[in-house]
Scaffold this active site. Structure first.
Site, PDB file in Angstrom:
ATOM      1  N   ASP A 116     -24.179 -55.754 -41.236  1.00 31.19           N
ATOM      2  CA  ASP A 116     -24.176 -54.436 -41.841  1.00 31.19           C
ATOM      3  C   ASP A 116     -22.830 -54.100 -42.472  1.00 31.19           C
ATOM      4  OD1 ASP A 116     -26.763 -53.889 -41.159  1.00 31.19           O
ATOM      5  OD2 ASP A 116     -26.242 -52.978 -39.241  1.00 31.19           O
ATOM      6  N   PRO A 122     -12.604 -55.534 -38.081  1.00 32.31           N
ATOM      7  CA  PRO A 122     -11.795 -56.758 -37.990  1.00 32.31           C
ATOM      8  C   PRO A 122     -12.050 -57.522 -36.699  1.00 32.31           C
ATOM      9  CG  PRO A 122     -10.452 -54.824 -37.527  1.00 32.31           C
ATOM     10  CD  PRO A 122     -11.788 -54.315 -38.009  1.00 32.31           C
ATOM     11  N   ASP A 306     -24.141 -46.057 -32.991  1.00 28.69           N
ATOM     12  CA  ASP A 306     -25.415 -46.538 -33.520  1.00 28.69           C
ATOM     13  C   ASP A 306     -26.511 -45.476 -33.468  1.00 28.69           C
ATOM     14  OD1 ASP A 306     -24.412 -48.977 -34.171  1.00 28.69           O
ATOM     15  OD2 ASP A 306     -25.436 -50.103 -32.607  1.00 28.69           O
TER      16      ASP A 306
END
Length: 420
Positions: A116, A122, A306
């Site tokens: 996504d 990172p 989420d």
């Protein structure tokens, strides 16, 4: 390319059963190659990420079969090979092969993962952990090369930021390292406990999973003796709970662990949703007179990033303006212009704050799912809207939601998958 076609406006009722956790599954499958025996999982969600991970396993001569929620993986004849870049770039969780390959062979070569697009994510904390264990890491042409020529040695590692991915990757790398690794400021998500349980049942020695200090004592060998049942998906559960509160006339959400959802259900209760929380299910009655709320995303046990997009359609029913502060991925806003096409009164600012004001008269439109959870918010809004909604780039939704069309259809939704 696929699209989801939704004829909206139908009230939902009945029951839905939640599948295994996607965020556990995508780590457990790479972890399976640490075993010297065949491995069996059940409650595996039928999502695209599983099939992409199977393709990666196949490239290493690791056989697997997936049917009826059961996944068999046989790594006994594993060989080192170049991993298929197409599958690697299709999901971010492919980076878990860094830790599992490093733990199995003492080296790993993995193309930068995809998945996504929700802003910078990172892998510096992963690399920090690998280097602390004695590996050298360098990057070249979008590929990460990791090598521990002298073997992996235990270390004390403090993560600069709480990272689920780094926590899981370091655990997998350290299970065969000499000595006891101490991982501090570790993530505490239930999926990490699930991974540790799986590895411990094969002979690993991992203590403290679920707390911010995890100790991993290296062992020589891992052997699977039992089927590992994957925990229920708390993000899928939260998505259906929000949808049931927004569009339902009584929906029972089954196969949940309520303790994994407390920060989310607390916000629904604050809104005025009259949840009935049971031992392993939650009943959502028809909801009325909802109140606006303030949400701030945070690592577990806080409100999951989420779930900030899947809860958004429900917020449009509250009498006022709700505020979401996205602290994990401030760039997780690509659903906003798509929701606006459907008639949602939603906006954001440069500080990561999202404002959702009471809206009505949603109308169908053609919208694009930029990523999994953004797609879920579009599907939910399409189910609430009048007319026909087409959600293109539906592969993103199918990557994260087990049998979503079937489950919604059983709740009285009118939704189909079509080729775009």
């Amino acid at each position: 390319m696929k699209k989801l076609v939704i004829h909206g406006g139908r009230r939902l009722s009945g029951e839905v059963t939640i599948g295994g956790a996607k965020n556990s599954t995508v780590a457990l499958i790479p972890a399976a190659i640490l075993a010297e025996t065949p491995v069996k999982f059940d409650s595996v969600p039928d999502i695209l990420d599983v099939y992409n991970l199977q393709a990666i396993l196949n490239s290493m001569n690791v056989t697997s079969t997936f049917r009826g929620g059961e996944l068999m993986i046989d790594p006994t004849n594993i060989v080192e090979s170049e991993l298929p870049s197409t599958a690697i770039k299709s999901l971010r969780a492919s980076y878990y092969f860094m830790g599992s390959l490093l733990g199995r062979f003492g080296r790993a070569t993995v193309t930068f993962p995809g998945g996504d697009n929700i802003g910078p994510r990172p892998i510096d904390q992963h690399i920090k952990g690998f280097e602390a264990l004695g590996a050298t890491v360098h990057e070249e042409n979008y590929t990460v090369y990791i090598n521990a020529e002298n073997g992996l040695k235990a270390a004390r590692i403090f993560l600069d930021v709480v990272s689920v991915g780094a926590t899981m990757n370091i655990i997998m790398a350290a299970v065969h390292a000499e000595g006891t690794t101490v991982l501090e400021n570790a993530a505490r998500e239930p999926e990490i406990i699930d991974l540790a349980t799986f590895l411990n049942n094969m002979g690993a020695q991992i203590r403290g999973a679920g707390t911010d200090v995890i100790r991993i004592t290296g062992v020589k060998k891992l052997e699977s003796k039992n089927t590992h049942t994957i925990i229920p998906d708390r993000i899928e559960a939260g998505t259906y709970l929000a949808l049931a509160a927004a569009q339902g006339d009584g929906v029972l959400v089954k196969n949940v662990i309520p303790e994994h959802l407390e920060s989310f259900t607390a916000k629904l209760l604050e809104m005025g949703v009259d949840l009935e929380v049971r031992e392993d299910s939650i009943y959502v009655p028809k909801s009325v007179n909802l109140q606006p709320i303030h949400i701030k995303t945070a690592p577990f046990p806080g409100f999951a990033t989420d779930l900030q997009q899947p809860v958004t359609p429900l917020l449009t029913l509250a009498s006022g303006t709700s505020v979401i502060q996205e602290t994990i991925y401030p760039e997780r806003t690509r659903h906003i212009p798509e929701l606006q096409k459907l008639g949602v009164d939603i906006s954001n600012d440069v500080y990561g704050q999202i404002n959702v004001t009471q809206s009505s008269n949603f109308h169908g439109a053609r919208v694009s799912a930029a990523e999994i959870r953004a797609g879920a918010s579009l599907v939910a809004t399409g189910l609430m809207a009048d007319g026909i909604t087409e959600v293109i780039n539906a592969e993103h939704v199918l990557r994260g939601y087990d049998h979503i069309v079937h489950k919604l259809t059983m709740l009285n939704a009118d939704i189909q998958i079509e080729e775009e």
